[in-house]
Design an enzyme around this catalytic site. Structure first.
Site, PDB file in Angstrom:
ATOM      1  N   ASP A 129       0.824  -1.208   0.000  1.00 17.71           N
ATOM      2  CA  ASP A 129       0.000   0.000   0.000  1.00 17.71           C
ATOM      3  C   ASP A 129       0.860   1.261   0.000  1.00 17.71           C
ATOM      4  OD1 ASP A 129      -2.266  -1.520   0.041  1.00 17.71           O
ATOM      5  OD2 ASP A 129      -2.896  -0.990   2.071  1.00 17.71           O
ATOM      6  N   ASP A 184       4.718  -9.283   9.052  1.00 21.04           N
ATOM      7  CA  ASP A 184       4.899  -7.856   8.834  1.00 21.04           C
ATOM      8  C   ASP A 184       6.293  -7.579   8.301  1.00 21.04           C
ATOM      9  OD1 ASP A 184       2.357  -7.226   9.591  1.00 21.04           O
ATOM     10  OD2 ASP A 184       2.872  -6.566  11.616  1.00 21.04           O
ATOM     11  N   ASP A 186       8.858  -5.941   9.315  1.00 24.39           N
ATOM     12  CA  ASP A 186      10.030  -5.943  10.192  1.00 24.39           C
ATOM     13  C   ASP A 186      10.374  -7.329  10.720  1.00 24.39           C
ATOM     14  OD1 ASP A 186       7.538  -5.697  11.427  1.00 24.39           O
ATOM     15  OD2 ASP A 186       8.381  -4.881  13.269  1.00 24.39           O
ATOM     16  N   ASP A 277      -6.468  -8.077  14.099  1.00 21.29           N
ATOM     17  CA  ASP A 277      -6.026  -9.419  14.462  1.00 21.29           C
ATOM     18  C   ASP A 277      -6.772  -9.940  15.691  1.00 21.29           C
ATOM     19  OD1 ASP A 277      -4.850  -7.545  16.139  1.00 21.29           O
ATOM     20  OD2 ASP A 277      -2.816  -7.939  15.447  1.00 21.29           O
TER      21      ASP A 277
END
Length: 545
Positions: A129, A184, A186, A277
């Site tokens: 995005d 994710d 990281d 989540d």
């Protein structure tokens, strides 16, 4: 000579008044003014909310003790090896949702390319995005790995509708996997991660498997050390205690795997909360699906290196959990789940209400201290001390236990971090209170990502200026409240109320530490490393939230 004698007598009088024996006589042996204090309406109007807040905080503190008890009471229920295995491996989709992650995207895809799983049964979706140059970087990396035979698909959206939840939902529309793993930007999944997780789904009732986060840059700074301890407490005792005792717990948004049809049956990814989540986790467990937590399976990730990034992350989680509690907690309480599951869900989803309560406590602490001082030390010892131990000491013991579980040979070093760990929790009060109140009053906000800079070792240069937040009023409020508590310390000292000073110091250190670090973190980084940050960054110093 006469002047010297007068000075000597004055010094002796001062020493006699302020020595330890005088302190004991004055506070505990002098009954001259005993029973002279009388209740009045003003004192009552202050002390009632003071004690209500203290009692509520004490209950949340006692809940930490309960989690430790659940963790050890049900230790035999810990999940290790899967009880059965797939005879034929299923197809898996790996989703990588990103937004402006140019510094870490190549590391993430490199890690996914090394996952030990048959290529013909693997599909990787990079769900981008981004609105900056990350788009070109990510597209080029995907093209390079695709040419090498990695089954990776690049998907870019021109709008952020639904934020992370919207991106995951968009990817599911074309996903071919029976199971879906999410990482994710990281995170760096180790090669064996998929094979360690997938066979737990051989049990048909399992809908989601969560693994434990570890920390790539734990030793980068003092702040990352404290952050690591905070997260370890969550992943060891909260997840461990809840999963072992069979109550509801949540997927953490990353480093976990879902059965695809569970997501659909539970209503899919929804973006009306900032913790999509946790929202999906509760909806899935309410319709009967079981979750597993694998404490022995780890996935390394990067901790926020700046106070502003850390506060952004914590505020998003605080707001999202309160939003989720408003959405799903009524369904949980009306469900057929046992009372212990309902009680644990209440504590889990409403825990961040403690932040507004801390604001109330901060305001009332000094006037309550004055009133309680004149009521006598015995009442303070009988009432205030147990409440303080329940609400405050439980935090330190909670994190000590988690470190002992993870690092049995060096856990005692955690004692050095405990005062700062408690102070940091206090320092987050303003930011998180704002987030909680927005959730309570239904104020919507964007999904604010946590910036990642790909730094692991102490002294490494970062590109923090690229995604740094603008300065706001919050750090100045934190500094002002820190000054207020410095005044309470002065009052306590002048009235020889020494036992309260260590507790008050936690507030001063916490508010000043978070405020000053928010204001000057970028300057510290520049002075330490001599970095020449990109001058085109639209967010100049000073920085803050």
């Amino acid at each position: 000579m006469a002047r010297l004698n007068v000075a000597a007598r004055a010094l002796a009088l001062f020493q006699q008044k302020n020595d330890f024996r005088h302190y004991l006589r004055y506070h505990y042996g002098d009954h001259t003014f005993e029973h002279l204090y009388q209740w009045n309406w003003f004192d009552t109007s202050l002390l009632i909310p003071y004690f209500v807040v203290m009692v509520i905080l004490a209950f949340y503190g006692l809940h930490r003790y309960q989690l430790v008890w659940l963790y050890y009471r049900h230790k035999k229920n810990a999940t290790h090896e899967p009880p059965r295995r797939f005879e034929q491996l299923p197809r898996i989709t790996i989703q990588l949702p990103i937004f402006n992650e140019q510094f870490v995207i190549d590391r993430l895809i490199e890690a996914c390319s090394q996952l030990e799983y048959p290529r013909e049964l693997l599909e990787i979706q990079l769900l981008d995005d981004s609105t900056d140059e990350t788009r070109d970087v990510a597209a080029a990396i995907c093209e390079r790995y695709r040419a090498q035979g990695l089954p990776i698909v690049y998907m870019h959206r021109t709008n952020r509708y639904g934020f992370k939840a919207g991106a995951l939902d968009e990817g599911l529309k074309i996903a071919t996997g029976e199971f879906v793993a999410i990482f994710d930007a990281d995170f760096v999944p180790p090669p064996e991660w998929v094979m360690q997780v997938i066979h737990h789904f051989a049990e048909p009732e399992i809908g989601m498997v969560q693994t434990r986060w570890t920390h790539l840059n734990r030793d980068y700074s003092f702040l990352t050390q404290v952050e690591a301890i905070l997260l370890d407490g969550h992943f060891v005792l909260e997840h461990g205690g809840r999963s072992r005792s069979g109550v509801f717990f949540n997927f953490n948004g990353t480093a976990g795997m879902w059965r695809r049809n569970v997501i659909d049956e539970a209503g899919g990814w929804q973006h009306d909360t900032l913790t999509e989540d946790t929202d999906l986790s509760y909806r899935a467990q309410l319709i009967g699906w079981k979750f597993k937590y694998l404490q022995d399976v780890v996935c390394p990730a990067e901790l926020p290196i700046e106070m502003t990034a850390f506060k952004t992350q914590q505020a998003r989680w605080a707001k999202g959990l309160i939003q989720t509690s408003k959405k799903v907690l009524p369904r949980v309480l009306r469900s057929d789940a046992d009372w212990h599951t309902k009680l644990e869900a209440w504590y889990h989803l409403t825990a961040n209400l403690s932040y507004p309560l801390m604001i109330v406590l901060s305001v009332l602490l000094m006037p309550a201290m004055i009133i309680r001082f004149y009521q006598g030390w015995f009442q303070m010892l009988l009432i205030d001390f147990p409440l303080f131990m329940a609400s405050t000491f439980s935090i330190s013991s909670f994190y000590l236990v988690s470190q002992k579980e993870l690092f049995p040979r060096r856990w005692y070093k955690t004692f050095l971090y405990l005062p700062f760990l408690m102070s940091l929790g206090i320092g987050l009060t303003i930011t998180n209170t704002k987030a909680v109140m927005e959730a309570i009053f239904g104020i919507r906000s964007a999904f604010k990502r946590t910036p990642k800079y790909r730094v692991q070792k102490r002294g490494e240069k970062s590109q923090a200026a690229k995604y740094r937040k603008r300065l706001g009023i919050v750090p100045w409020i934190e500094l002002a409240i820190g000054c207020y508590f410095a005044l309470t310390i002065w009052y306590a000292w002048t009235n020889e109320n020494y036992f309260t000073i260590p507790f008050l110091l936690l507030f001063v250190i916490g508010y000043w530490y978070t405020g000053l670090l928010s204001l000057f973190q970028g300057r510290f980084e520049r002075w330490r490393s001599g970095a020449n940050f990109d001058e085109s960054s639209p967010k100049p110093f000073p920085v803050g939230v």
